[in-house]
Motif scaffolding. Sequence first.
Motif, PDB file in Angstrom:
ATOM      1  N   PHE A 126      -9.722  16.296  28.986  1.00 30.94           N
ATOM      2  CA  PHE A 126      -8.792  15.434  30.260  1.00 30.94           C
ATOM      3  C   PHE A 126     -10.231  14.733  31.288  1.00 30.94           C
ATOM      4  N   LEU A 127     -11.130  15.536  30.877  1.00 30.01           N
ATOM      5  CA  LEU A 127     -12.811  14.961  31.963  1.00 30.01           C
ATOM      6  C   LEU A 127     -13.335  14.110  31.289  1.00 30.01           C
ATOM      7  N   SER A 128     -12.984  13.331  29.815  1.00 38.20           N
ATOM      8  CA  SER A 128     -13.790  12.817  29.791  1.00 38.20           C
ATOM      9  C   SER A 128     -12.244  11.349  28.796  1.00 38.20           C
ATOM     10  N   TYR A 129     -11.613  12.235  29.391  1.00 41.55           N
ATOM     11  CA  TYR A 129     -10.384  10.898  29.325  1.00 41.55           C
ATOM     12  C   TYR A 129      -9.737  10.154  30.585  1.00 41.55           C
ATOM     13  N   ALA A 130     -10.221  10.926  31.542  1.00 46.22           N
ATOM     14  CA  ALA A 130     -10.425  10.442  33.495  1.00 46.22           C
ATOM     15  C   ALA A 130     -11.676   9.709  33.273  1.00 46.22           C
TER      16      ALA A 130
ATOM     17  N   GLY B  81       1.660   8.795  40.060  1.00 48.07           N
ATOM     18  CA  GLY B  81       0.985  10.095  40.255  1.00 48.07           C
ATOM     19  C   GLY B  81       1.064  10.362  39.357  1.00 48.07           C
ATOM     20  N   TYR B  82       0.693  11.872  39.376  1.00 43.34           N
ATOM     21  CA  TYR B  82       0.113  13.165  38.486  1.00 43.34           C
ATOM     22  C   TYR B  82       1.213  13.247  36.757  1.00 43.34           C
ATOM     23  N   ARG B  83       2.283  13.462  37.490  1.00 44.93           N
ATOM     24  CA  ARG B  83       3.389  13.678  36.229  1.00 44.93           C
ATOM     25  C   ARG B  83       2.996  12.389  35.597  1.00 44.93           C
ATOM     26  N   ARG B  84       2.933  11.259  36.031  1.00 49.86           N
ATOM     27  CA  ARG B  84       2.958  10.308  34.830  1.00 49.86           C
ATOM     28  C   ARG B  84       1.144  10.126  34.203  1.00 49.86           C
ATOM     29  N   ASP B  85       0.177  11.038  34.994  1.00 45.55           N
ATOM     30  CA  ASP B  85      -0.900  10.699  34.066  1.00 45.55           C
ATOM     31  C   ASP B  85      -0.995  12.136  33.335  1.00 45.55           C
ATOM     32  N   ALA B  86      -0.067  13.362  33.412  1.00 41.19           N
ATOM     33  CA  ALA B  86       0.003  13.817  32.221  1.00 41.19           C
ATOM     34  C   ALA B  86       0.413  13.372  31.352  1.00 41.19           C
ATOM     35  N   LEU B  87       1.796  12.527  31.090  1.00 46.07           N
ATOM     36  CA  LEU B  87       2.167  11.917  29.757  1.00 46.07           C
ATOM     37  C   LEU B  87       1.446  11.454  30.002  1.00 46.07           C
ATOM     38  N   ASP B  88       0.236  10.178  30.115  1.00 51.08           N
ATOM     39  CA  ASP B  88      -0.391   9.156  29.885  1.00 51.08           C
ATOM     40  C   ASP B  88      -1.818   9.871  29.066  1.00 51.08           C
ATOM     41  N   PHE B  89      -2.059  10.699  29.566  1.00 58.06           N
ATOM     42  CA  PHE B  89      -3.821  11.809  29.130  1.00 58.06           C
ATOM     43  C   PHE B  89      -2.630  12.324  27.801  1.00 58.06           C
ATOM     44  N   ALA B  90      -1.557  12.902  26.892  1.00 59.31           N
ATOM     45  CA  ALA B  90      -1.004  13.569  25.953  1.00 59.31           C
ATOM     46  C   ALA B  90      -1.237  12.124  25.156  1.00 59.31           C
ATOM     47  N   GLU B  91      -0.868  10.921  25.978  1.00 62.35           N
ATOM     48  CA  GLU B  91      -0.368   9.707  25.236  1.00 62.35           C
ATOM     49  C   GLU B  91      -1.747   9.356  24.384  1.00 62.35           C
TER      50      GLU B  91
ATOM     51  N   ALA C 253     -16.017  15.350  42.117  1.00 61.29           N
ATOM     52  CA  ALA C 253     -15.037  16.364  42.654  1.00 61.29           C
ATOM     53  C   ALA C 253     -13.251  15.949  42.673  1.00 61.29           C
ATOM     54  N   LEU C 254     -13.025  14.416  42.576  1.00 61.52           N
ATOM     55  CA  LEU C 254     -11.618  13.247  42.534  1.00 61.52           C
ATOM     56  C   LEU C 254     -11.543  13.798  40.988  1.00 61.52           C
ATOM     57  N   ALA C 255     -12.428  13.652  39.690  1.00 66.74           N
ATOM     58  CA  ALA C 255     -12.149  13.862  38.663  1.00 66.74           C
ATOM     59  C   ALA C 255     -11.655  15.418  37.864  1.00 66.74           C
ATOM     60  N   ALA C 256     -11.966  15.679  39.264  1.00 68.49           N
ATOM     61  CA  ALA C 256     -12.056  17.986  38.698  1.00 68.49           C
ATOM     62  C   ALA C 256     -10.853  18.100  39.589  1.00 68.49           C
ATOM     63  N   LYS C 257     -10.503  17.791  40.071  1.00 64.84           N
ATOM     64  CA  LYS C 257      -8.678  17.973  41.387  1.00 64.84           C
ATOM     65  C   LYS C 257      -7.859  17.741  40.354  1.00 64.84           C
ATOM     66  N   ARG C 258      -8.004  15.900  40.082  1.00 68.57           N
ATOM     67  CA  ARG C 258      -7.318  15.514  38.934  1.00 68.57           C
ATOM     68  C   ARG C 258      -6.732  16.593  37.685  1.00 68.57           C
ATOM     69  N   ALA C 259      -7.778  16.819  37.067  1.00 72.67           N
ATOM     70  CA  ALA C 259      -7.953  17.519  35.996  1.00 72.67           C
ATOM     71  C   ALA C 259      -6.915  19.117  36.139  1.00 72.67           C
ATOM     72  N   ASP C 260      -7.293  19.807  37.564  1.00 67.12           N
ATOM     73  CA  ASP C 260      -6.326  20.996  37.898  1.00 67.12           C
ATOM     74  C   ASP C 260      -5.169  20.503  38.624  1.00 67.12           C
ATOM     75  N   VAL C 261      -5.077  19.399  38.907  1.00 63.02           N
ATOM     76  CA  VAL C 261      -2.742  19.207  40.017  1.00 63.02           C
ATOM     77  C   VAL C 261      -2.374  18.511  38.402  1.00 63.02           C
ATOM     78  N   VAL C 262      -2.780  18.156  37.919  1.00 66.12           N
ATOM     79  CA  VAL C 262      -1.924  17.818  36.057  1.00 66.12           C
ATOM     80  C   VAL C 262      -1.983  19.293  34.773  1.00 66.12           C
ATOM     81  N   ALA C 263      -2.615  20.265  34.912  1.00 70.54           N
ATOM     82  CA  ALA C 263      -2.432  21.852  34.603  1.00 70.54           C
ATOM     83  C   ALA C 263      -1.813  22.155  35.507  1.00 70.54           C
TER      84      ALA C 263
END
Length: 444
Positions: A377-381, A389-399, A347-357
């Motif tokens: 994203f779930l593979s990355y997570a 925060g989530y904005r930093r998470d989005a950048l880290d995911f893209a990186e 549930a935490l991973a799914a919420k994280r994916a949703d919020v980053v989106a």
Amino acid sequence: MKPMAHLGVGIGWRPEIADAVERLSGLDWVEVVAENVCPGHLPESLLRLRERGTRVVPHGVSLGLGGADRPDAAKLAALGERAVALGAPLVTEHIAFVRTSSPVLEAGHLLPVPRTRDALDVLCENVRIAQDALPVPLALENIAALFAWPGEELTEGQFLTELVERTGVRLLIDVANLHTNRVNRGEDPAVVLDAIPLEALAYVHVAGGIERAGVWHDTHAHPVPPVVLDLLAELRSRVEPAGVLLERDDDFPSEAELAGELAAIRAVVTAGPAAPAAPITAGSADAARTEPDPIAEPDPVAESGPVAESTRTRVALGQAALLSALVAGTPVPEGFDRRRIRVQARALAAKRADVVAKVAPELPVILGGPDPYREAFLSYAKGRPMTSGYRRDALDFAEDLLIRDLPADPAARRRLTIWWRDRAGAKPPRRIVRWARTLSGRAA
């Protein structure tokens, strides 16, 4: 404790339903997620609501007062600034922890604190720190939980009662969370309501959810079920709440459906003879805006001085072990229900994916749609827990994608590179940089 100012029936203000909220007839007040508004740039919709006399209450989600660390002064100041900017009679937060500092991990979600003496001592001291820093009274919400901590020493009622007695904090009772904990943890809501000091009640939350495989998910994305309205009636039979608020955070229904849910809540609140309630005095609303709430007389435990660092350390170790299992894949600590922890981790991973989106809506588009984005994203997570925060998470995911030469389509990879560079202000690091970070222990 001063009487709570009358609020009435309200709804959680969200940008997606802002226009509908303005049109709802008979709406008494709104609640806004504190972290989603900026004091100097309040949304026009909120300003219009304030101009016509609608009360606005900021509801924080990131303080983590149940965490082992003392409250962050900057976060407290930000919450106080929002209360002042909105002319709020009080601010609210949660009885939860949301992060750990050693290791640095963010849950991105409200997690339950253990109902132990150690955790209660830490919580009470954190609450007193927050009360001293905030310009208006504070109320704390009981949260929904998928799991229970092993070795708990207090019931929910005992925990909440002692918290109020030792700090004078008000309570925000979420009846949907009472139902969630009945399904997930076997806790009887009536027993909780009988045990807690309802004279400390600030207001009430009502929300929807759904049950899957014997687990109740507090989604805030489904209609309020009859069983939750029944619990509101249970509470109403004991006390007349100063305010009741409908929460809806996703899959927003039509304006007519929102109005219907508010009408159903209002019918419960106004049905039958008046329950005993703390008296509401003329002018108490204005007083609550500017004067801090008096603190209840502390009991002997509260006079024992600051919490020992050894106590905070014990709480920190337990929370770190749990959060690491939830977001970093480490072994589940002894005594926890492993199946429930797995459910919570998903549930935490799914919420994280949703919020980053939501904070970076370009990413699903660049990656070819919601499904490819979610899979990536779930593979990355799995290997990269959130540390900011989530904005930093989005950048880290893209990186992370770019380091691995993804996405495979060159055009999409170019678009992702431009997106990342525009926000990070640098070139994506090469693989060797990533390896160096890992070897030095700086990578998550």
